[in-house]
Write an enzyme that holds these catalytic residues in place. Sequence first.
Site, PDB file in Angstrom:
ATOM      1  N   ILE A 190       0.929  -0.676  -0.132  1.00 37.35           N
ATOM      2  CA  ILE A 190      -0.089   0.089  -0.011  1.00 37.35           C
ATOM      3  C   ILE A 190       0.998   1.323  -0.086  1.00 37.35           C
ATOM      4  O   ILE A 190       1.823   0.991   0.547  1.00 37.35           O
ATOM      5  CB  ILE A 190      -1.041   0.026   1.101  1.00 37.35           C
ATOM      6  N   SER A 191       0.508   1.719  -0.653  1.00 34.53           N
ATOM      7  CA  SER A 191       1.594   3.205  -0.756  1.00 34.53           C
ATOM      8  C   SER A 191       1.136   4.126   0.238  1.00 34.53           C
ATOM      9  O   SER A 191       0.833   4.240   1.260  1.00 34.53           O
ATOM     10  CB  SER A 191       0.701   4.442  -2.490  1.00 34.53           C
TER      11      SER A 191
END
Length: 212
Positions: A59-60
């Site tokens: 997940i960024s």
Amino acid sequence: MPLNEIIPVIENLISRGYIKKQSVIDAILSVPRHKFISKSMESYAYVDSPLEIGYGQTISAIHMVGIMCEELDLDEGQNVLEVGTGSGYHAAVVSKIVGESGKVTTIERIPELFENSKKTLSELGYNNVEVVLGDGTKGYLENAPYDRIYVTASGPDVPKALFKQLNDGGILLAPVGAHFQTLMRYTKINGSISEEKLLEVAFVPLIGENGF
């Protein structure tokens, strides 16, 4: 886990000039990042760094989601394509900005992540997001053309199919490169593509027929 834990992160991103638009600030503030990761990772949900979500994907970081939303110049009512759903968090933030009159189509190649993200987005009520299982390097013709396209994995170059599916006046954002990657912004004007280098980044590889 209280969503207000993200407030200090947002304040830091504003002070550093990463995010400026109120629509971006409001969207990030409203999306519960902890709902998009495993229970075992929840205590790290509002740490501004990428987090593992399994299957070699992440997940960024919150700042990267903010930067990409800013550089895309998102607005209400836009039709947006995301290549690489991952957890669904980034699509949720974008969906808040484009609003109910807009639409986000997001493509994921890994079946487990497709199922997880689709379930999470549905349960949280992001009804303007359509999650598709497939090869994102081919885009998604069914909902084209798109006002904005962004890619959440780095390829050797941007797949031509994505440029073809971009509206005139549209913006495409993608990390390009292998070990050393640059976040690039492309604008389509009268059928021609102009490009701008934004910053050095580190993303997972873009896998697909037109990727690695």
